[in-house]
Write a protein that holds these residues in place. Structure first.
Motif, PDB file in Angstrom:
ATOM      1  N   ARG A   1       0.961  -1.284  -0.092  1.00 45.61           N
ATOM      2  CA  ARG A   1       0.068  -0.047   0.101  1.00 45.61           C
ATOM      3  C   ARG A   1       0.866   1.074   0.016  1.00 45.61           C
ATOM      4  O   ARG A   1       0.344   2.304  -0.328  1.00 45.61           O
ATOM      5  CB  ARG A   1      -1.110  -0.001   1.323  1.00 45.61           C
ATOM      6  CG  ARG A   1      -2.033  -1.191   1.157  1.00 45.61           C
ATOM      7  CD  ARG A   1      -2.569  -1.319   2.497  1.00 45.61           C
ATOM      8  NE  ARG A   1      -3.450  -0.101   3.058  1.00 45.61           N
ATOM      9  CZ  ARG A   1      -3.123   0.513   4.231  1.00 45.61           C
ATOM     10  NH1 ARG A   1      -2.401  -0.095   5.014  1.00 45.61           N
ATOM     11  NH2 ARG A   1      -3.760   1.686   4.452  1.00 45.61           N
TER      12      ARG A   1
ATOM     13  N   ARG B 233      -2.366   1.427   9.237  1.00 45.99           N
ATOM     14  CA  ARG B 233      -4.020   1.241   9.183  1.00 45.99           C
ATOM     15  C   ARG B 233      -4.733   2.556   8.845  1.00 45.99           C
ATOM     16  O   ARG B 233      -5.910   2.670   8.550  1.00 45.99           O
ATOM     17  CB  ARG B 233      -4.730   0.614  10.337  1.00 45.99           C
ATOM     18  CG  ARG B 233      -4.556   1.609  11.632  1.00 45.99           C
ATOM     19  CD  ARG B 233      -5.036   0.901  12.978  1.00 45.99           C
ATOM     20  NE  ARG B 233      -4.390  -0.031  13.415  1.00 45.99           N
ATOM     21  CZ  ARG B 233      -4.594  -0.639  14.548  1.00 45.99           C
ATOM     22  NH1 ARG B 233      -5.656  -0.530  15.022  1.00 45.99           N
ATOM     23  NH2 ARG B 233      -3.691  -1.915  14.952  1.00 45.99           N
ATOM     24  N   TYR B 234      -3.985   3.830   9.275  1.00 49.79           N
ATOM     25  CA  TYR B 234      -4.842   5.119   9.144  1.00 49.79           C
ATOM     26  C   TYR B 234      -4.236   5.625   7.688  1.00 49.79           C
ATOM     27  O   TYR B 234      -4.535   6.866   7.640  1.00 49.79           O
ATOM     28  CB  TYR B 234      -4.438   6.081  10.324  1.00 49.79           C
ATOM     29  CG  TYR B 234      -5.001   5.512  11.499  1.00 49.79           C
ATOM     30  CD1 TYR B 234      -5.837   5.446  12.005  1.00 49.79           C
ATOM     31  CD2 TYR B 234      -3.777   4.865  12.409  1.00 49.79           C
ATOM     32  CE1 TYR B 234      -6.369   5.135  13.137  1.00 49.79           C
ATOM     33  CE2 TYR B 234      -4.010   4.357  13.527  1.00 49.79           C
ATOM     34  CZ  TYR B 234      -5.535   4.461  14.123  1.00 49.79           C
ATOM     35  OH  TYR B 234      -5.938   3.909  15.134  1.00 49.79           O
ATOM     36  N   ASN B 235      -3.450   4.922   6.832  1.00 46.06           N
ATOM     37  CA  ASN B 235      -3.041   5.272   5.466  1.00 46.06           C
ATOM     38  C   ASN B 235      -2.166   6.342   5.565  1.00 46.06           C
ATOM     39  O   ASN B 235      -1.884   7.112   4.746  1.00 46.06           O
ATOM     40  CB  ASN B 235      -4.385   5.831   4.582  1.00 46.06           C
ATOM     41  CG  ASN B 235      -5.435   4.774   4.337  1.00 46.06           C
ATOM     42  OD1 ASN B 235      -5.108   3.484   4.606  1.00 46.06           O
ATOM     43  ND2 ASN B 235      -6.527   5.206   4.323  1.00 46.06           N
TER      44      ASN B 235
ATOM     45  N   THR C  17      -5.709   4.366  -4.754  1.00 45.56           N
ATOM     46  CA  THR C  17      -7.043   4.336  -5.225  1.00 45.56           C
ATOM     47  C   THR C  17      -7.210   5.003  -6.552  1.00 45.56           C
ATOM     48  O   THR C  17      -6.304   5.453  -7.032  1.00 45.56           O
ATOM     49  CB  THR C  17      -7.897   5.321  -4.134  1.00 45.56           C
ATOM     50  OG1 THR C  17      -7.247   6.676  -4.207  1.00 45.56           O
ATOM     51  CG2 THR C  17      -7.677   4.829  -2.581  1.00 45.56           C
TER      52      THR C  17
ATOM     53  N   GLU D 210      -4.333   3.173  -1.007  1.00 45.41           N
ATOM     54  CA  GLU D 210      -5.806   2.235  -1.021  1.00 45.41           C
ATOM     55  C   GLU D 210      -5.724   1.744   0.517  1.00 45.41           C
ATOM     56  O   GLU D 210      -4.831   1.372   1.266  1.00 45.41           O
ATOM     57  CB  GLU D 210      -5.369   1.149  -1.908  1.00 45.41           C
ATOM     58  CG  GLU D 210      -6.482   0.023  -2.083  1.00 45.41           C
ATOM     59  CD  GLU D 210      -7.891   0.717  -2.656  1.00 45.41           C
ATOM     60  OE1 GLU D 210      -8.652   1.182  -1.792  1.00 45.41           O
ATOM     61  OE2 GLU D 210      -8.041   0.644  -3.816  1.00 45.41           O
ATOM     62  N   SER D 211      -7.203   1.515   1.128  1.00 46.58           N
ATOM     63  CA  SER D 211      -7.395   0.646   2.190  1.00 46.58           C
ATOM     64  C   SER D 211      -7.315  -0.866   2.095  1.00 46.58           C
ATOM     65  O   SER D 211      -7.342  -1.394   1.024  1.00 46.58           O
ATOM     66  CB  SER D 211      -8.803   0.788   2.793  1.00 46.58           C
ATOM     67  OG  SER D 211      -9.784   0.380   1.862  1.00 46.58           O
TER      68      SER D 211
ATOM     69  N   ASN E 200     -10.447  -2.763   0.917  1.00 47.65           N
ATOM     70  CA  ASN E 200     -10.705  -2.696  -0.289  1.00 47.65           C
ATOM     71  C   ASN E 200      -9.895  -3.636  -1.117  1.00 47.65           C
ATOM     72  O   ASN E 200     -10.373  -4.618  -1.773  1.00 47.65           O
ATOM     73  CB  ASN E 200     -10.509  -1.297  -0.731  1.00 47.65           C
ATOM     74  CG  ASN E 200     -11.792  -0.531  -0.723  1.00 47.65           C
ATOM     75  OD1 ASN E 200     -12.707  -0.744  -0.446  1.00 47.65           O
ATOM     76  ND2 ASN E 200     -11.594   0.686  -0.910  1.00 47.65           N
TER      77      ASN E 200
END
Length: 423
Positions: free
Chosen positions: A231, A253-255, A305, A311-312, A315
């Motif tokens: 990611r 986890r918080y991008n 994204t 991107e999470s 997803n």
């Protein structure tokens, strides 16, 4: 050091008595502590005498409560720039586990028996004071909470709020290897077809995945990058000429983008031709961050994204990992609470993806690196496998994947050795 009985009258004329312990600490400072019972004063005297002799005593008047020390510890973490996800985990340990049981205790009151009792209560699910019920904690969670408590006390020790770190003193007397072995026994070894996808399942997933998820899953399968590393991967870290990926950062986890999990996490991973060619094609249509200039891709993510942002994980799993498994029949029936298969409106079994996390693909990559060449693997030495996976130590690699390495004593090899010996 002395214990004496004190008697006095209240304003209402009631006679009260207490036991007073008068002592001088290792710094020459005098302290007085009062007890309702003589035996409590005597017990405290014995403890203090040993601590003063060892130079580890902290008077109650100089100590603070555990919950106050916890706030200071979190503040230290924030100043040191710990990741948001790490701080959140620490807050959960404090709020849900440490403070309910120990928060109102002073640091100087923490003893090895008290910490052991705290550990037992967590494991058994004994409610904390003021709670009506509680759930038992797993051995892994209990261990993490104790590590947090030990770090909390270490911070307090550096601040001069407590002289001893009873958690670290306690754990140093244990055999940590036994704790790890016990935890591994509970988890069990990773199994092919259960925790690790088989070669046939990987072929089915590769054959079914398409669109924007294909380059991501192929990279995950054939490089073993963690989901967070995928990611956070930048195009500037993909070296097409050298056919390799440089892992230099990850997305939490918080991008939020940050450094890899450990120093060993920063590594170089080679790219096989299939992944290399797929990434070349993907780069031509990969979304870009509209608010940034191209700058030769240095600011752009490889798997973003549609708007070019991080991107999470949800997803990636729900839209990228699950559909190709269902399409490739890498699935398992969904069962009800009583163990019976759940059926759809047509009476057919409802199926779910067999592997629900991206780490399963990382497990496959590890097994691919380990397996014999005759079995379609790379047959790499353990140290190389460790480096490819970004493990902090070879011990971690062997603990998780050691049982997958060829033993060199299977039937065919034993037969060959026997013939050579007796020839």
């Amino acid at each position: 050091m002395s214990i004496r009985k004190r008697t006095w009258k209240t304003a209402k004329g009631e006679v009260k008595e207490a036991w007073v312990f008068d002592y001088v600490d290792q710094a020459g400072k005098r302290h007085i502590k009062t007890f309702d019972k003589k035996k409590d004063a005597t017990t405290y005297q014995t403890t203090v005498m040993g601590e003063v002799r060892d130079g580890t005593h902290t008077a109650s008047s100089q100590s603070v409560k555990v919950k106050e020390a916890a706030d200071k510890w979190l503040g230290t973490g924030e100043k040191n720039g710990l990741e948001r996800s790490t701080l959140d985990q620490y807050r959960q340990h404090i709020t849900l586990h440490i403070n309910p049981y120990l928060g109102d205790h002073r640091l100087s009151e923490l003893t090895a028996p008290l910490v052991r009792e705290f550990e037992d209560r967590l494991r058994k699910g004994t409610p904390a004071p003021g709670q009506k019920e509680a759930k038992s904690r797993s051995a892994a969670l209990v261990r993490k909470v104790l590590v947090s408590l030990g770090s909390l006390l270490g911070d307090a020790q550096e601040r001069g709020l407590v002289a001893r770190n009873v958690v670290r003193d306690l754990r140093s007397k244990r055999t940590r290897g036994k704790e790890r072995r016990s935890e591994r026994r509970q988890k069990g070894k990773l199994k092919i077809g259960v925790d690790i996808p088989t070669r046939e399942e990987i072929k089915a997933i590769v054959g079914a995945v398409a669109g924007r998820w294909r380059p991501l899953l192929l990279t995950a399968i054939f490089t073993g990058l963690r989901a967070s590393e995928l990611r956070g991967l930048l195009w500037s870290d993909v070296d097409f000429d050298a056919r390799q990926i440089h892992v230099r950062q990850r997305a939490d986890r918080y991008n939020e983008i940050g450094a890899p999990k450990s120093e060993a996490g920063e590594r170089v991973v080679p790219l096989p031709p299939l992944v290399l060619n797929t990434l070349r094609e993907w780069k031509l249509s990969c979304p870009r961050r509209k608010e940034k200039k191209d700058d030769e891709g240095k600011l752009h993510l490889v798997f973003p994204t549609g708007t070019g942002n991080v991107e999470s994980l949800g997803n990636i799993i729900n839209r990228g990992l699950v559909p190709p498994q269902l399409a490739g029949k890498v699935s398992v029936p969904v069962v009800a609470a009583d163990g019976t298969p759940r059926l759809d409106e047509e009476g057919k079994p409802i199926l779910a993806a067999k592997y629900t996390g991206m780490h399963a693909l990382r497990h496959f990559y590890a097994s691919w690196c380990i397996n014999r060449k005759a079995d379609g693997g790379l047959e790499l030495p353990p140290k190389v496998v460790q480096e490819r996976l970004g493990h902090s130590s070879i011990v971690m690699t062997m603990d998780v994947y050691g049982h997958l390495f060829p033993r060199g004593d299977d039937g065919s090899e034993l037969a060959e050795a026997e013939r050579s010996l007796l020839a």
